[in-house]
Design an enzyme around this catalytic site. Structure first.
Site, short mmCIF file in Angstrom:
data_model
loop_
_atom_site.label_atom_id
_atom_site.label_comp_id
_atom_site.label_asym_id
_atom_site.label_seq_id
_atom_site.Cartn_x
_atom_site.Cartn_y
_atom_site.Cartn_z
N TYR A 1 -1.81 0.15 4.39
CA TYR A 1 -1.64 1.86 4.52
C TYR A 1 -3.33 2.10 4.28
O TYR A 1 -3.46 3.54 4.48
CB TYR A 1 -0.50 2.79 4.51
CG TYR A 1 0.68 2.43 4.96
CD1 TYR A 1 0.63 1.52 5.71
CD2 TYR A 1 1.85 2.66 4.73
CE1 TYR A 1 1.34 1.56 7.33
CE2 TYR A 1 2.72 3.04 6.09
CZ TYR A 1 3.49 1.91 6.60
OH TYR A 1 4.28 2.17 7.17
N GLY A 2 -3.86 1.62 3.27
CA GLY A 2 -4.87 2.61 2.28
C GLY A 2 -6.18 2.48 3.34
O GLY A 2 -6.84 3.25 2.79
N CYS B 1 5.85 4.58 -1.57
CA CYS B 1 4.26 4.00 -1.66
C CYS B 1 3.57 4.94 -2.36
O CYS B 1 3.59 6.02 -1.51
CB CYS B 1 3.98 3.66 -0.21
SG CYS B 1 2.60 3.55 0.79
N ASN B 2 2.49 5.10 -2.47
CA ASN B 2 1.41 6.09 -3.06
C ASN B 2 0.56 6.81 -2.39
O ASN B 2 0.99 8.43 -1.77
CB ASN B 2 0.77 5.98 -3.80
CG ASN B 2 1.07 5.51 -5.36
OD1 ASN B 2 1.33 6.53 -6.19
ND2 ASN B 2 1.38 4.43 -5.91
N GLU C 1 0.32 -9.44 -2.17
CA GLU C 1 1.30 -10.10 -1.55
C GLU C 1 1.62 -11.43 -1.15
O GLU C 1 1.84 -12.52 -1.31
CB GLU C 1 1.06 -9.58 -0.04
CG GLU C 1 1.11 -7.98 0.58
CD GLU C 1 2.18 -7.44 0.89
OE1 GLU C 1 2.82 -8.68 1.93
OE2 GLU C 1 3.04 -5.85 0.38
N ASP D 1 8.10 0.94 1.48
CA ASP D 1 6.87 0.65 1.60
C ASP D 1 6.12 -0.49 2.41
O ASP D 1 7.05 -0.61 3.39
CB ASP D 1 6.47 -0.42 -0.01
CG ASP D 1 5.46 -0.46 -0.52
OD1 ASP D 1 4.42 0.61 0.07
OD2 ASP D 1 4.90 -1.46 -0.58
N SER D 2 4.90 -0.17 2.69
CA SER D 2 3.66 -0.35 3.57
C SER D 2 4.22 -1.91 4.22
O SER D 2 3.88 -3.10 4.25
CB SER D 2 2.71 -0.51 3.79
OG SER D 2 2.25 -0.75 2.36
N CYS E 1 -0.69 2.51 -7.54
CA CYS E 1 -0.31 1.56 -5.99
C CYS E 1 0.74 0.77 -6.33
O CYS E 1 0.40 -0.06 -7.12
CB CYS E 1 -1.41 0.79 -5.63
SG CYS E 1 -0.94 -0.36 -3.68
N THR E 2 2.06 0.84 -6.03
CA THR E 2 3.09 0.21 -6.39
C THR E 2 3.04 -1.58 -6.45
O THR E 2 3.50 -1.78 -6.67
CB THR E 2 4.65 0.47 -5.05
OG1 THR E 2 4.01 0.82 -3.92
CG2 THR E 2 4.56 1.69 -5.89
N HIS E 3 1.85 -2.29 -5.61
CA HIS E 3 1.78 -3.29 -5.40
C HIS E 3 1.43 -3.54 -7.23
O HIS E 3 1.39 -4.79 -7.32
CB HIS E 3 0.61 -3.29 -4.42
CG HIS E 3 1.59 -3.68 -2.93
ND1 HIS E 3 1.40 -2.69 -2.48
CD2 HIS E 3 1.53 -4.90 -2.16
CE1 HIS E 3 1.68 -2.78 -1.33
NE2 HIS E 3 1.84 -4.33 -0.84
#
Length: 259
Positions: free
Chosen positions: A42-43, A74-75, A152, A10-11, A185-187
């Site tokens: 990344y987005g 990560c989408n 994060e 992932d980012s 988003c996986t976050h």
């Protein structure tokens, strides 16, 4: 016979939401983790640059970890670079897509929200998912890039900012019939309790982590997984990241060197 871990990419720390699902589905299997936190988020980055970067990071991480399968948790990375990764790498690659299909199946009102990064919200791939699986639904797309940083911060041990979360969610509530929200988003699943607390009414929050874990288990049936803990890697290791990874059973990350 080659043994190796499943590598989750992932980012940032968003892929840890997928790690939890993978451990439920593949107990005892070694998992490795890599994040490109030096280039987070990344987005907001340009597509062509991102594809080059994702390929470089994943190739370096696959070599460093000795993994036998890669999960792109990560989408943004999946919708951009999944095909290129599968062409370049010699191991199975599992991608991530927004959970439009299960959300549409769940919604009774046929009004759903897509909460994602700017890149995922506007991606043609996302439009294709909507047209294929939610053509009879009203889909409200909301870019919520600020929530990446909130996730994060939370995993680094800092408190969430309710104001940021409320502002990010506000466009969803403009639709009074909306009853289901895709966490695209996986976050975002890492903030699920905070998101639910900020919602003015009860809605279903749907993400793709379980689907990713199911698919990875299918892929893993064809490879030989190592047991026990795997390594963690990052393009910018720091104490906050180490603390976040430790919550999911990973040792402090080593720096990933990219040629």
């Amino acid at each position: 016979m080659t043994l190796g871990p499943v590598l989750v990419f992932d980012s940032g720390v968003g892929g840890l939401s997928v790690v939890a699902a993978l451990r439920r589905r593949l107990p005892g299997a070694a998992l490795a983790y890599v994040c490109d936190n030096a280039m987070l988020p990344y987005g907001l980055r340009e597509d062509a640059w991102l594809v080059r970067r994702i390929l470089a990071v994943c190739e370096a991480a696959v070599a460093a970890s000795g993994c036998v399968a890669l999960v792109v948790a990560c989408n943004t990375a999946s919708t951009l670079a999944l095909d290129a990764l599968r062409e370049r790498l010699r191991i199975p690659v599992v991608g991530t897509v927004p959970a439009i299909k299960p959300a549409a199946a769940h919604s009774r009102s046929r009004h759903i929200g897509l909460l994602a990064t700017s890149a995922t919200v506007s991606r043609p791939y996302t439009q294709h998912l909507i047209e294929t699986y939610a053509a009879d639904c009203v889909v409200r797309r909301v870019a919520a890039d600020a929530l990446v940083r909130e996730a994060e911060r939370r995993l680094a041990g800092e408190p969430s900012d309710p104001g940021v979360i409320e502002a990010a969610l506000a466009p969803l509530w403009e639709d009074p019939e909306l009853d289901t929200v895709v966490l695209g988003c996986t976050h975002f699943p890492l903030l699920r309790d905070a998101l639910a607390a900020a919602a003015p009414r009860a809605v279903a929050w749907v993400d793709s982590s379980d689907a990713i874990a199911r698919r990875t288990a299918q892929v893993a049936a064809g490879v030989t997984l190592a047991a026990g803990p795997g390594p963690s890697l990052a393009t910018a290791p720091d104490p906050a990241l180490a603390a976040a990874l430790a919550r999911f059973g990973f040792a402090a990350p080593r720096r990933l060197v990219i040629d």
